[in-house]
Design a protein around this motif. Structure first.
Motif, PDB file in Angstrom:
ATOM      1  N   THR A   1       0.855  -1.186   0.000  1.00  0.00           N
ATOM      2  CA  THR A   1       0.000   0.000   0.000  1.00  0.00           C
ATOM      3  C   THR A   1       0.889   1.234   0.000  1.00  0.00           C
ATOM      4  OG1 THR A   1      -1.708  -1.171   1.243  1.00  0.00           O
ATOM      5  CG2 THR A   1      -1.828   1.243   1.225  1.00  0.00           C
ATOM      6  N   LEU A   2       0.691   2.103  -0.962  1.00  0.00           N
ATOM      7  CA  LEU A   2       1.505   3.312  -1.078  1.00  0.00           C
ATOM      8  C   LEU A   2       0.925   4.394  -0.174  1.00  0.00           C
ATOM      9  CD1 LEU A   2       3.812   4.857  -2.442  1.00  0.00           C
ATOM     10  CD2 LEU A   2       2.203   5.506  -4.246  1.00  0.00           C
ATOM     11  N   VAL A   3       1.711   4.841   0.807  1.00  0.00           N
ATOM     12  CA  VAL A   3       1.303   5.903   1.717  1.00  0.00           C
ATOM     13  C   VAL A   3       2.213   7.101   1.485  1.00  0.00           C
ATOM     14  CG1 VAL A   3       1.009   6.608   4.106  1.00  0.00           C
ATOM     15  CG2 VAL A   3       0.495   4.249   3.434  1.00  0.00           C
ATOM     16  N   ILE A   4       1.626   8.211   1.070  1.00  0.00           N
ATOM     17  CA  ILE A   4       2.400   9.423   0.813  1.00  0.00           C
ATOM     18  C   ILE A   4       2.490  10.229   2.104  1.00  0.00           C
ATOM     19  CG2 ILE A   4       2.542  11.559  -0.521  1.00  0.00           C
ATOM     20  CD1 ILE A   4       0.934  10.163  -2.707  1.00  0.00           C
ATOM     21  N   PRO A   5       3.683  10.450   2.648  1.00  0.00           N
ATOM     22  CA  PRO A   5       3.808  11.185   3.910  1.00  0.00           C
ATOM     23  C   PRO A   5       3.414  12.654   3.759  1.00  0.00           C
ATOM     24  CG  PRO A   5       5.967  10.800   2.945  1.00  0.00           C
ATOM     25  CD  PRO A   5       4.984  10.027   2.113  1.00  0.00           C
ATOM     26  N   ASP A   6       2.870  13.223   4.824  1.00  0.00           N
ATOM     27  CA  ASP A   6       2.496  14.634   4.843  1.00  0.00           C
ATOM     28  C   ASP A   6       3.771  15.470   4.929  1.00  0.00           C
ATOM     29  OD1 ASP A   6       1.595  17.203   5.407  1.00  0.00           O
ATOM     30  OD2 ASP A   6      -0.055  16.512   6.664  1.00  0.00           O
ATOM     31  N   SER A   7       3.997  16.306   3.945  1.00  0.00           N
ATOM     32  CA  SER A   7       5.240  17.090   3.892  1.00  0.00           C
ATOM     33  C   SER A   7       5.357  18.077   5.041  1.00  0.00           C
ATOM     34  CB  SER A   7       5.336  17.837   2.559  1.00  0.00           C
ATOM     35  OG  SER A   7       4.254  18.748   2.417  1.00  0.00           O
ATOM     36  N   ASN A   8       4.230  18.390   5.720  1.00  0.00           N
ATOM     37  CA  ASN A   8       4.287  19.279   6.877  1.00  0.00           C
ATOM     38  C   ASN A   8       5.020  18.645   8.049  1.00  0.00           C
ATOM     39  OD1 ASN A   8       2.730  21.654   6.033  1.00  0.00           O
ATOM     40  ND2 ASN A   8       1.005  20.231   5.896  1.00  0.00           N
ATOM     41  N   PHE A   9       5.181  17.328   8.009  1.00  0.00           N
ATOM     42  CA  PHE A   9       5.755  16.625   9.146  1.00  0.00           C
ATOM     43  C   PHE A   9       6.972  15.776   8.748  1.00  0.00           C
ATOM     44  CE2 PHE A   9       1.159  17.184   9.835  1.00  0.00           C
ATOM     45  CZ  PHE A   9       1.219  18.060  10.906  1.00  0.00           C
ATOM     46  N   THR A  10       7.604  16.141   7.666  1.00  0.00           N
ATOM     47  CA  THR A  10       8.837  15.466   7.248  1.00  0.00           C
ATOM     48  C   THR A  10       9.930  16.499   7.012  1.00  0.00           C
ATOM     49  OG1 THR A  10       8.200  15.538   4.902  1.00  0.00           O
ATOM     50  CG2 THR A  10       7.583  13.566   6.158  1.00  0.00           C
ATOM     51  N   HIS A  11      11.173  16.085   7.201  1.00  0.00           N
ATOM     52  CA  HIS A  11      12.340  16.954   6.984  1.00  0.00           C
ATOM     53  C   HIS A  11      12.186  18.274   7.755  1.00  0.00           C
ATOM     54  CE1 HIS A  11      12.091  14.307   3.388  1.00  0.00           C
ATOM     55  NE2 HIS A  11      13.379  14.167   3.633  1.00  0.00           N
TER      56      HIS A  11
ATOM     57  N   ASN B   1       3.623  14.058  20.341  1.00  0.00           N
ATOM     58  CA  ASN B   1       4.474  14.624  19.300  1.00  0.00           C
ATOM     59  C   ASN B   1       3.640  14.870  18.045  1.00  0.00           C
ATOM     60  OD1 ASN B   1       7.004  15.568  18.504  1.00  0.00           O
ATOM     61  ND2 ASN B   1       7.574  13.625  17.575  1.00  0.00           N
ATOM     62  N   TYR B   2       4.208  15.612  17.094  1.00  0.00           N
ATOM     63  CA  TYR B   2       3.471  15.933  15.872  1.00  0.00           C
ATOM     64  C   TYR B   2       3.096  14.694  15.070  1.00  0.00           C
ATOM     65  CZ  TYR B   2       8.140  15.418  13.833  1.00  0.00           C
ATOM     66  OH  TYR B   2       9.375  14.933  13.476  1.00  0.00           O
ATOM     67  N   ASP B   3       3.822  13.603  15.252  1.00  0.00           N
ATOM     68  CA  ASP B   3       3.502  12.390  14.495  1.00  0.00           C
ATOM     69  C   ASP B   3       2.582  11.428  15.247  1.00  0.00           C
ATOM     70  OD1 ASP B   3       5.268  11.603  16.417  1.00  0.00           O
ATOM     71  OD2 ASP B   3       6.755  10.747  15.048  1.00  0.00           O
TER      72      ASP B   3
ATOM     73  N   ASP C   1      10.895  22.057  25.041  1.00  0.00           N
ATOM     74  CA  ASP C   1      12.261  21.541  24.942  1.00  0.00           C
ATOM     75  C   ASP C   1      13.244  22.692  24.761  1.00  0.00           C
ATOM     76  OD1 ASP C   1      14.333  19.737  24.840  1.00  0.00           O
ATOM     77  OD2 ASP C   1      14.036  19.186  22.746  1.00  0.00           O
ATOM     78  N   ALA C   2      13.055  23.720  25.576  1.00  0.00           N
ATOM     79  CA  ALA C   2      13.910  24.919  25.531  1.00  0.00           C
ATOM     80  C   ALA C   2      13.948  25.549  24.147  1.00  0.00           C
ATOM     81  CB  ALA C   2      15.316  24.605  26.021  1.00  0.00           C
ATOM     82  N   GLY C   3      12.795  25.497  23.460  1.00  0.00           N
ATOM     83  CA  GLY C   3      12.693  26.131  22.142  1.00  0.00           C
ATOM     84  C   GLY C   3      13.275  25.307  21.021  1.00  0.00           C
ATOM     85  N   LYS C   4      13.410  23.982  21.232  1.00  0.00           N
ATOM     86  CA  LYS C   4      14.036  23.127  20.222  1.00  0.00           C
ATOM     87  C   LYS C   4      13.069  22.154  19.557  1.00  0.00           C
ATOM     88  CE  LYS C   4      17.287  21.770  23.126  1.00  0.00           C
ATOM     89  NZ  LYS C   4      18.493  21.124  23.687  1.00  0.00           N
ATOM     90  N   LYS C   5      11.865  22.027  20.038  1.00  0.00           N
ATOM     91  CA  LYS C   5      10.957  21.000  19.522  1.00  0.00           C
ATOM     92  C   LYS C   5      10.254  21.463  18.251  1.00  0.00           C
ATOM     93  CE  LYS C   5       7.126  17.966  20.707  1.00  0.00           C
ATOM     94  NZ  LYS C   5       6.022  17.646  21.629  1.00  0.00           N
ATOM     95  N   ALA C   6      10.289  20.619  17.214  1.00  0.00           N
ATOM     96  CA  ALA C   6       9.594  20.934  15.962  1.00  0.00           C
ATOM     97  C   ALA C   6       8.098  21.068  16.213  1.00  0.00           C
ATOM     98  CB  ALA C   6       9.858  19.831  14.937  1.00  0.00           C
ATOM     99  N   TRP C   7       7.504  22.118  15.662  1.00  0.00           N
ATOM    100  CA  TRP C   7       6.100  22.474  15.852  1.00  0.00           C
ATOM    101  C   TRP C   7       5.748  22.649  17.334  1.00  0.00           C
ATOM    102  CZ3 TRP C   7       4.906  24.658  11.794  1.00  0.00           C
ATOM    103  CH2 TRP C   7       4.999  24.095  10.516  1.00  0.00           C
TER     104      TRP C   7
END
Length: 366
Positions: free
Chosen positions: A57-67, A280-282, A123-129
């Motif tokens: 099954t092809l699952v396309i990741p949400d680009s808002n939560f990658t890289h 977490n965002y994921d 996280d002292a201003g380090k956590k994504a989103w």
């Protein structure tokens, strides 16, 4: 009959028999398959017998939560000169444990409400989103409509002290301010100038088609938030009485009405991908509706007020969910605070378009 003719006749009969036997076997197999399919269709109606078990099954990741943006690794501090390294490390401590140094019982000064910067900047201003500082170094100085001026990082840091920490501004020349600035610069050291990396700040979740509902949000709060922040929203004070293990979400020790999280859209995006603590965002626990509603509940509760009379000198630039008038549009304070917001945004889009068209229309000379 000659012997050769007899052999020829027997050979012909043998071939005919083999063909007939093969035909009978083939027909028998077809009959068995037909019976099998008929039986299977009765046992499992409306189902196909084609197996998809091994089909990928092809699952396309949400680009808002990658890289997403990542803070520099700690080992890289070995490459920094000793004096700068000390500033960066002290700056991180000030962000993570603000109240220990600058709270009501702080060891350096007493200029804030007992919350830590880390309570809003995870996280002292380090956590994504997680309302991080990833874009600060790259984007400041910059014009901010709230003040109507170009602001530097000192102004931005002190805004947090005066609004989110409901306190007083830090001396711009103090060791504490210079250390916070060094830490913010360190966090943004890999971000190109004028660029906002993916994952910086707070994720903007989709708006509701209805107004956010504090009554529904209260139920979400009781189920998901109350264990840590308490039924009265006062949080849990640490044993040393200098800081909060879990910060207050309303009341006299929480952020005031001028804080960024007092805008419901900011708070909704913040809790969606960061709360309850550990989320977490994921792996969010709250739906978008729950996030909007619980944000509406929290921001409908009493908290310190701030004089905002000098904010938004151009009232047309106020955000759609700024909860205090006057406004350049015809919508009420209640709708600006709780929504629905679409009509507000559509109104501004339409009027901004007309304004731009008028500004491009040549004026006839007199």
């Amino acid at each position: 009959m000659k012997s050769s003719e007899i052999q020829k006749t027997l050979s012909s009969l043998s071939s005919s028999f083999r063909w007939l036997s093969g035909t009978i076997v083939a027909l028998a197999l077809l009959f068995v398959v037909f019976i099998f399919q008929m039986t299977l269709s009765e046992v499992m109606p409306n189902q196909t017998v084609t197996s998809t078990e091994n089909k990928p099954t092809l699952v396309i990741p949400d680009s808002n939560f990658t890289h997403l943006w990542q803070a520099p690794a700690d080992w890289r501090l070995m490459q920094v000169d000793p004096e700068t390294k000390k500033k960066i490390q002290y700056g991180e401590q000030l962000i993570a444990h603000t109240a220990e140094y600058l709270g009501p019982n702080g060891s350096v000064r007493t200029i804030s409400n007992g919350m830590n910067c880390q309570n809003c900047h995870l996280d002292a201003g380090k956590k994504a989103w997680g309302n991080n500082y990833g874009a600060v170094e790259a984007t400041y100085p910059k014009f901010r409509a709230r003040s109507g001026k170009i602001e530097n990082q000192i102004k931005r840091v002190n805004d947090c002290f005066e609004r989110s920490l409901n306190g007083k501004a830090l001396d711009s020349n103090s060791r504490e301010m210079q250390s916070v600035l060094a830490y913010i610069k360190w966090l943004g050291s890999d971000v190109p100038k004028k660029k906002i990396p993916r994952g910086a700040g707070i994720f903007k979740i989709p708006m509701l088609s209805r107004a956010s509902d504090p009554a529904k949000g209260k139920l979400v709060y009781e189920a998901k938030c109350q264990t840590c922040h308490q039924a009265n929203g006062a949080g849990v004070l640490a044993e040393n009485a200098k800081a909060y293990t879990y910060p207050p979400l309303w009341g006299k020790h929480s952020y005031n009405t001028g804080a960024g999280l007092y805008r419901i859209s900011n708070l909704a995006g913040y809790v969606k991908y960061n709360m309850p603590l550990g989320v977490n965002y994921d792996s969010p626990q709250l739906s978008n509706e729950e996030a909007w509603d619980v944000a509406a509940f929290i921001n409908s509760m009493p908290r310190p007020e701030k004089d905002l009379s000098n904010d938004w000198p151009d009232i047309a630039s106020k955000p759609f969910d700024h909860p205090f008038g006057p406004y350049s549009d015809p919508f009420s304070e209640e709708q600006h605070k709780f929504g629905p917001y679409k009509a507000i945004k559509d109104w501004h889009k339409s009027h901004d378009k007309k304004k731009n068209q008028l500004s491009k229309t040549p004026i006839a000379s007199l």
